[in-house]
Design an enzyme around this catalytic site. Sequence first.
Site, PDB file in Angstrom:
ATOM      1  N   LYS A  20       0.970  -1.207  -0.101  1.00  0.00           N
ATOM      2  CA  LYS A  20      -0.139  -0.159  -0.053  1.00  0.00           C
ATOM      3  C   LYS A  20       0.929   1.063  -0.115  1.00  0.00           C
ATOM      4  O   LYS A  20       1.839   1.389   1.101  1.00  0.00           O
ATOM      5  CB  LYS A  20      -1.012   0.084   1.289  1.00  0.00           C
ATOM      6  CG  LYS A  20      -1.742   1.137   1.270  1.00  0.00           C
ATOM      7  CD  LYS A  20      -2.651   1.086   2.515  1.00  0.00           C
ATOM      8  CE  LYS A  20      -3.421   2.517   2.802  1.00  0.00           C
ATOM      9  NZ  LYS A  20      -4.184   2.896   1.860  1.00  0.00           N
ATOM     10  N   THR A  23      -2.480   6.926  -0.001  1.00  0.00           N
ATOM     11  CA  THR A  23      -3.633   7.049   0.724  1.00  0.00           C
ATOM     12  C   THR A  23      -4.442   7.977   0.314  1.00  0.00           C
ATOM     13  O   THR A  23      -3.946   8.862  -0.562  1.00  0.00           O
ATOM     14  CB  THR A  23      -3.577   7.274   2.417  1.00  0.00           C
ATOM     15  OG1 THR A  23      -4.938   7.170   3.001  1.00  0.00           O
ATOM     16  CG2 THR A  23      -2.867   8.451   2.523  1.00  0.00           C
ATOM     17  N   GLU A  73      -3.252   0.942  -3.527  1.00  0.00           N
ATOM     18  CA  GLU A  73      -3.895   0.800  -2.235  1.00  0.00           C
ATOM     19  C   GLU A  73      -3.996  -0.828  -2.214  1.00  0.00           C
ATOM     20  O   GLU A  73      -4.391  -1.099  -0.916  1.00  0.00           O
ATOM     21  CB  GLU A  73      -5.564   1.320  -2.395  1.00  0.00           C
ATOM     22  CG  GLU A  73      -5.438   2.862  -2.501  1.00  0.00           C
ATOM     23  CD  GLU A  73      -5.739   3.278  -0.821  1.00  0.00           C
ATOM     24  OE1 GLU A  73      -5.286   2.664   0.072  1.00  0.00           O
ATOM     25  OE2 GLU A  73      -6.046   4.541  -0.975  1.00  0.00           O
TER      26      GLU A  73
END
EC number: 3.5.1.135
Length: 104
Positions: A20, A23, A73
């Site tokens: 990831k 954000t 993500e």
Amino acid sequence: MKNDITFYTRFQQDILAGTKTITIRDESEAHFMPGQRLRTGRYEDNGYFCTLEVLRVTPVTLAQLNEEHARQENMTLAELKKVIADIYPGINELYVIAFKKVEG
């Protein structure tokens, strides 16, 4: 010590593993600057788990979210759109904060 940014616990392992790398946040968290180091914690208990360095902050609309955002993500595009709708209901103007883990 206070954290600069928090993530739901379910995202911690992906951040630590480097799967990831972005954000997506609303305007209230669009103030971060490239090069800034963020003390990063869990939303649920505010426990620190790593330090992230901001690479870039880019505006994006809900309609502009694509497979690349989903990959960054570590989820599918459908999952990403559902998560965003759950966290930010009714919000269309968002910001992609790209980061790398530097400690933790």
